[in-house]
Design an enzyme around this catalytic site. Structure first.
Site, PDB file in Angstrom:
ATOM      1  CB  SER A  38      -1.008  -0.691   1.213  1.00 12.30           C
ATOM      2  OG  SER A  38      -1.462   0.954   1.857  1.00 12.30           O
ATOM      3  CB  THR A  83      -7.950  -0.678   2.615  1.00 16.13           C
ATOM      4  OG1 THR A  83      -8.481  -0.903   1.484  1.00 16.13           O
ATOM      5  CG2 THR A  83      -6.789  -1.638   3.572  1.00 16.13           C
ATOM      6  CE  LYS A 116     -12.443   0.937   1.532  1.00 15.32           C
ATOM      7  NZ  LYS A 116     -12.129   1.854   0.030  1.00 15.32           N
ATOM      8  CG  ASN A 142     -12.252   6.423   3.439  1.00 10.22           C
ATOM      9  OD1 ASN A 142     -12.671   6.906   3.771  1.00 10.22           O
ATOM     10  ND2 ASN A 142     -10.868   6.519   2.327  1.00 10.22           N
ATOM     11  CG  ASP A 183     -13.161   5.429  -0.418  1.00 11.54           C
ATOM     12  OD1 ASP A 183     -11.690   5.866  -0.408  1.00 11.54           O
ATOM     13  OD2 ASP A 183     -13.103   4.618  -0.142  1.00 11.54           O
ATOM     14  N   GLY A 225     -19.355  -2.628  -4.310  1.00  8.24           N
ATOM     15  CA  GLY A 225     -18.502  -3.510  -2.858  1.00  8.24           C
ATOM     16  C   GLY A 225     -18.377  -1.798  -2.589  1.00  8.24           C
ATOM     17  N   GLY A 226     -17.903  -1.712  -1.482  1.00 14.04           N
ATOM     18  CA  GLY A 226     -17.626  -0.140  -0.468  1.00 14.04           C
ATOM     19  C   GLY A 226     -16.854   0.978  -1.613  1.00 14.04           C
ATOM     20  CB  ALA A 227     -14.528   1.173  -4.735  1.00  9.84           C
ATOM     21  N   GLY A 252      -6.323   5.175 -10.859  1.00  9.30           N
ATOM     22  CA  GLY A 252      -6.616   5.385  -9.498  1.00  9.30           C
ATOM     23  C   GLY A 252      -5.733   5.645  -8.419  1.00  9.30           C
TER      24      GLY A 252
HETATM   25  P1  ATR Z   1     -14.214  -2.563  -2.160  1.00  9.08           P
HETATM   26  O1  ATR Z   1     -14.433  -1.466  -0.813  1.00  9.08           O
HETATM   27  O2  ATR Z   1     -12.786  -1.600  -2.432  1.00  9.08           O
HETATM   28  O3  ATR Z   1     -15.464  -1.893  -3.249  1.00  9.08           O
HETATM   29  P2  ATR Z   1     -15.511  -5.227  -1.555  1.00  9.08           P
HETATM   30  O4  ATR Z   1     -16.452  -4.034  -0.764  1.00  9.08           O
HETATM   31  O5  ATR Z   1     -14.371  -6.284  -1.607  1.00  9.08           O
HETATM   32  O6  ATR Z   1     -13.764  -4.421  -2.023  1.00  9.08           O
HETATM   33  O7  ATR Z   1     -15.967  -4.849  -2.950  1.00  9.08           O
HETATM   34  C1  ATR Z   1     -14.782  -5.953  -4.543  1.00  9.08           C
HETATM   35  C2  ATR Z   1     -15.534  -5.754  -5.474  1.00  9.08           C
HETATM   36  O8  ATR Z   1     -15.032  -6.574  -6.474  1.00  9.08           O
HETATM   37  C3  ATR Z   1     -17.235  -6.754  -5.819  1.00  9.08           C
HETATM   38  O9  ATR Z   1     -17.708  -6.140  -5.839  1.00  9.08           O
HETATM   39  C4  ATR Z   1     -16.494  -7.918  -6.031  1.00  9.08           C
HETATM   40  O10 ATR Z   1     -17.756  -9.108  -6.394  1.00  9.08           O
HETATM   41  P3  ATR Z   1     -18.710  -9.439  -5.937  1.00  9.08           P
HETATM   42  O11 ATR Z   1     -19.614  -8.459  -4.703  1.00  9.08           O
HETATM   43  O12 ATR Z   1     -19.374 -10.318  -6.416  1.00  9.08           O
HETATM   44  O13 ATR Z   1     -17.639 -10.073  -4.077  1.00  9.08           O
HETATM   45  C5  ATR Z   1     -15.585  -7.849  -6.354  1.00  9.08           C
HETATM   46  N1  ATR Z   1     -14.427  -8.563  -7.453  1.00  9.08           N
HETATM   47  C6  ATR Z   1     -13.610  -9.173  -6.808  1.00  9.08           C
HETATM   48  N2  ATR Z   1     -13.391  -9.971  -7.137  1.00  9.08           N
HETATM   49  C7  ATR Z   1     -13.969 -10.111  -8.661  1.00  9.08           C
HETATM   50  C8  ATR Z   1     -13.258 -10.721  -9.444  1.00  9.08           C
HETATM   51  N3  ATR Z   1     -12.353 -11.819  -9.418  1.00  9.08           N
HETATM   52  N4  ATR Z   1     -14.289 -11.056 -10.557  1.00  9.08           N
HETATM   53  C9  ATR Z   1     -15.579 -10.551 -10.501  1.00  9.08           C
HETATM   54  N5  ATR Z   1     -15.471  -9.353  -9.248  1.00  9.08           N
HETATM   55  C10 ATR Z   1     -14.699  -9.050  -8.327  1.00  9.08           C
END
Ligand code: ATR
Length: 286
Positions: free
Chosen positions: A14, A62, A66, A87, A102, A128-130, A241
């Site tokens: 990071s 992170t 989150k 975050n 974020d 997800g969160g982002a 990003g």
């Molecule tokens: P963040 O806070 O960074 O958004 P997160 O809440 O864990 O982290 O969200 C990660 C996102 O990446 C989710 O939309 C996840 O999809 P799922 O909701 O189906 O879990 C997506 N993601 C992670 N790995 C993936 C993969 N191999 N293929 C498709 N989507 C993926």
């Protein structure tokens, strides 16, 4: 010594510690350090105890905490509650307050490039969160339509429902993959393509980015993700990003310290740290 924690798991590479410690030094805040505190989800209790210890003055949160950390905090800002993700944690009179920088970081990364998302049709890969932070920021900035494309349908539905409550006039769609080709802004808010799995992209196989589109990858390591390389190949504009990371960090720094963030120092530290990290992956990126 006081501490600011970076909570996540795994934390691996990071650039936030380099960026925040450079900012603390530049502002002459010598008795505070920003340190990684990698704890897995099952250690949530330990994480909250670390946050409540008197020497801790705040934190960044992170992946994967989150959203799960919300229930363990004393208060949430309206924004963090609406987005459903935290975050940044501040401490006020011993209370843990969850905030979200974020959304600001995301919007600022567009603003500094003079990109206007008003009236835009936006596809967001991820839910997800982002993705939530980007979606709320875009809705606030009057985007016309947001399409969520996510592996797990239930998460898209839940996010779209929350967005609809706050922005009832915003057009929303879920898993409409056809819409991707007609979007002005295409955002990767998944972790797909992040180092070390640098050859993966969340876009469908054989997808051709429309030339008029702007591809925005919230992943910053590597700077040139497969998603962005494909967008460029197709003649679309591509942004990574790192700016979002810098602006979310700058806002968090200001909330913790009450001082203006030294942006140039933070950017330099982030870029240098990222270059160092990249060297460890260089063979894979060739
Ligand atoms: P963040 O806070 O960074 O958004 P997160 O809440 O864990 O982290 O969200 C990660 C996102 O990446 C989710 O939309 C996840 O999809 P799922 O909701 O189906 O879990 C997506 N993601 C992670 N790995 C993936 C993969 N191999 N293929 C498709 N989507 C993926």
């Amino acid at each position: 010594m006081k501490y600011l924690y970076l909570l996540g798991y795994p934390l691996g590479h990071s650039v936030s510690p380099a960026m925040q410690n450079a900012a603390l030094r530049a502002c002459d805040i010598r008795a505070t350090r920003y340190v990684k505190n990698p704890l897995p989800p099952e250690k949530m209790r330990e994480m909250i105890l670390a946050l409540r210890a008197p020497h801790c003055i705040g934190a960044n949160v992170t992946v994967p905490h989150k959203q799960t950390i919300l229930a363990h905090l004393d208060e949430l800002t309206d924004l963090a509650r609406e987005i459903g993700a935290v975050n940044t944690i501040l401490k006020k009179d011993g209370k843990l307050i969850g905030d979200n920088t974020d959304a600001y970081g995301f919007m600022q990364a567009l603003r500094v490039r003079h990109i206007n998302s008003q009236g835009a049709r936006v596809s967001i890969l991820g839910a997800g969160g982002a993705a939530a932070a980007a979606a709320f920021a875009l809705a606030q900035a009057d985007a016309a339509e947001i399409i969520f494309l996510n592996r797990t349908l239930a998460r898209s539905v839940e996010l779209a429902d929350r967005l609809n409550k706050k922005f009832p006039y915003l057009a929303l769609a879920i898993n409409d993959w056809e819409a991707l080709a007609e979007s002005q802004l295409i955002i990767n808010a998944t972790s797909v393509g992040m180092a070390p799995r640098v050859n993966e992209s969340p876009a469908p196989k054989n997808f051709a980015f429309p030339k008029h589109a702007l591809a925005f990858d919230l992943v910053y390591n590597p700077p040139a993700t497969q998603f962005l390389r494909d967008a460029k190949r197709d003649g679309a504009r591509a942004i990574g990003g790192l700016e979002m990371l810098i602006y979310q960090g700058a806002r968090a720094f200001e909330l913790w310290t009450g001082q203006r963030a030294p942006l140039r120092v933070m950017r330099n530290a982030a870029v240098t740290a990222l270059q160092e990290i990249m060297q460890t992956y260089a063979p894979k990126l060739k």
